[in-house]
Design an enzyme around this catalytic site. Sequence first.
Site, PDB file in Angstrom:
ATOM      1  N   GLN B 125     -27.208   6.466 -57.535  1.00 18.57           N
ATOM      2  CA  GLN B 125     -28.270   6.627 -56.165  1.00 18.57           C
ATOM      3  C   GLN B 125     -28.038   7.951 -55.439  1.00 18.57           C
ATOM      4  OE1 GLN B 125     -27.477   6.460 -52.957  1.00 18.57           O
ATOM      5  NE2 GLN B 125     -25.518   5.362 -53.287  1.00 18.57           N
ATOM      6  N   SER B 128     -28.027   9.077 -49.302  1.00 15.43           N
ATOM      7  CA  SER B 128     -27.424   9.620 -47.974  1.00 15.43           C
ATOM      8  C   SER B 128     -27.014  11.088 -48.108  1.00 15.43           C
ATOM      9  CB  SER B 128     -26.169   8.785 -47.865  1.00 15.43           C
ATOM     10  OG  SER B 128     -26.266   7.478 -47.425  1.00 15.43           O
ATOM     11  N   SER B 160     -22.546   6.506 -55.448  1.00 12.52           N
ATOM     12  CA  SER B 160     -21.333   5.875 -56.199  1.00 12.52           C
ATOM     13  C   SER B 160     -21.395   6.262 -57.885  1.00 12.52           C
ATOM     14  CB  SER B 160     -21.793   4.283 -56.192  1.00 12.52           C
ATOM     15  OG  SER B 160     -21.537   3.783 -55.043  1.00 12.52           O
ATOM     16  N   GLU B 243     -32.454  -4.054 -52.830  1.00 13.12           N
ATOM     17  CA  GLU B 243     -31.059  -4.134 -52.922  1.00 13.12           C
ATOM     18  C   GLU B 243     -30.504  -5.032 -51.799  1.00 13.12           C
ATOM     19  OE1 GLU B 243     -29.537  -0.337 -51.776  1.00 13.12           O
ATOM     20  OE2 GLU B 243     -27.580  -0.750 -52.179  1.00 13.12           O
ATOM     21  N   ASN B 360     -24.958  -3.144 -41.441  1.00 12.49           N
ATOM     22  CA  ASN B 360     -25.267  -4.198 -40.736  1.00 12.49           C
ATOM     23  C   ASN B 360     -25.751  -4.120 -39.149  1.00 12.49           C
ATOM     24  OD1 ASN B 360     -24.296  -5.358 -43.144  1.00 12.49           O
ATOM     25  ND2 ASN B 360     -22.777  -6.985 -42.144  1.00 12.49           N
ATOM     26  N   GLU B 361     -25.540  -3.053 -38.653  1.00 11.16           N
ATOM     27  CA  GLU B 361     -26.366  -2.692 -37.433  1.00 11.16           C
ATOM     28  C   GLU B 361     -27.771  -2.601 -37.557  1.00 11.16           C
ATOM     29  OE1 GLU B 361     -23.324  -1.509 -38.074  1.00 11.16           O
ATOM     30  OE2 GLU B 361     -22.313  -2.533 -36.805  1.00 11.16           O
TER      31      GLU B 361
END
Lengths: 337, 378
Positions: B125, B128, B160, B243, B360-361
Amino acid sequence: MKFTLSPEQRQFAASIGDLLSGSDVPGLARRWGAGQPDLATWRRLADLGVTGLAVPERWDGLAAHPVDLVVAFEELGRHAVPGPLVESVAAVPTLLVELGDDALAGRWLPALSAGTTVATLAAPPHLPYALDADLADPVLLVVDGTLSLARTTTALSSVDATRRLFAVDGAGVLASGPAVTAAAGRAFDAGTLACAAQLVGAGQALLERATDYAKQRSQFGRPIGAFQAVKHQLADVLVGLELARPLVYGAAVAVADRSATAGRDCSAAKVAAGRAAYQAARTALQVHGAVGYTQEYDLGLWLTKVRALLSAWGTATTHRARVAAALRDAATTAARR
Amino acid sequence: MDLDLDAGDVAFRDEVRDWLTEHVPARPLPSMDTAEGFAAHREWEATLAGARLSAVSWPAEYGGRDASLLRWVLFEEEYYAAGAPGRVSQNGIFLLAPTLFAHGTDEQRKRLLPRMARGEDIWAQAWSEPEAGSDLAAIRSSAVRTDGGWLLSGQKTWSSRATFADRGFGLFRTDPDAERHRGLTYFLFDLRAEGVTIRPIPQLDGEPGFAEIFLDGVFVPDADVLGEVHNGWRVAMSTASNERGLSLRSPGRFRAAADRLVRLWRAVGAPSDTALRDRVVDAWIGAQAYRLYTFGTVTRLAEGGGLGAESSVNKLFWSELDVALHETALDLLGAEGELTGRWLDGYLFSLAGPIYAGTNEIQRNVVAERLLGLPKGT
């Protein structure tokens, strides 16, 4: 596999919810806590079949699936309904049915199913006091494999004013021996499961009330629900409740199947439901601020009930120990195979 | 309401179990974040594909078995219980493939999916960028029109295993004048093409699992645009939901880890240490909760329901559970807990969970805004 509620179960929940929404349950709870309990709402719940769920058809009950029982208790918790519901609707019927003594079952189950009387129960050490014992017939006591009728001695006061607890003494043995121990074990599981469902419902109500409040209350020129510090706490509450609920329903399926893991699963459900509901209670109070801390505001009815239900029907410590024992035994069995 | 499996499900599960018993390597493969381990994991993907087990939920024509979601969950439970190798092809199979099914052309599916299923193309992927993490719509990498395709330029990061992988997928800005969520396009590109430079970034565990990708006028033919030009945000979000949701983190992974944790506790836990025992119990309860929650989701999806923002609930829960579970294992190990080994590897991996696939935010914002209806922040 089908791990969702049926349309009929959803309808059952909605019927209970509609009844309770129109019954001024907060007013009932306040009167109950002030020493004026009133069974009118109980009788209307009986008309919907709630009180007969765990009673076999031969004793005029519905012999419902344990999932139906959980559905009902989630709604009862959501509306913070007072009274010995877990005892009279789940635990005592289970105890009398599992005991297999037709005389005892026939003596009380038809009236319990009809909602014309309520039952209560003490079973130390996890359930040392009998809830609403002055309203109940029978008041039962299980100690060390002996089932007795009980009479009340002292009234005690709970953090949840609607939980009118009484210390009791045995007043006439009804049965004793291994059959009582086994039946009391099933009754404890049933009570634990119903209590866990009540906790999930109470937690859901607290989340909904806190969310509504966060949308209405403005500070610094915007609704407090727009601040991440508030949002994230409420999101965590939602996650806790969403993941506790499947454990409660999974335990109900295990009870229905009379699975060897039923006790473990009821305990796991109570641990998770208690934690999620308590997190909901703490968060709801924090989001409401000072007004949530007042007696006048209804939020306190749920806050105090959740705290009380953490202590009732086995603490988290008790239930974690039960899960741990089951996991240790299961691992031993697997290793021997 | 029941948790019963029908005869077909049981037969499928048993076939998978038997195959894994026979084929799972006796010794763990080297880390897939190394060149040697990557090659070994690629070979394992081919072995899986030989039994049509690399992507069981795909249609048979692409190498799958048309398995239901329930059977996919059962497959995953067996897979992790058997201690089978991590999936080096997971970014392709679980992130890109769902997007190809939803937005790709027939030609793209026929060309790309069978090779993906066999491990012939391993995909990385490329979401970012240095200035676009949680705020993904801030990406600056661009694509400009050329004869028969596009020229990609810019910098991607935290990709990754891009160091070892064959192909990449990601968003590039095709209309610099459009509002920032518009004007993006989803591209598939060759990591070995002219103009691509890859710089490995060692991760917390020391292995070069991350990479930066530098693109300088990299040619991509029109055939490798996924979905419509300028519509990449919407196309990519369907991947993101996959995902975070069911696809990447199946309950079998946590169930297997919780069972291992219980075995570790039985082996080394001091009977008097009820505090650690309670953490073991809580981890086990968490894994059980996620499993049952997933069965509920599987039932709803089979009845025609959707996933949507609920995938954020999944992601928050499993990522925190995974950390707690591994922390408990390290604490159970006592003074041995700092030594390298399987639990420590798992712990380091778990620490990334609350960060990747949307922090998680961000997930808590999604839960609060879309499920609770709280107002958007300013």
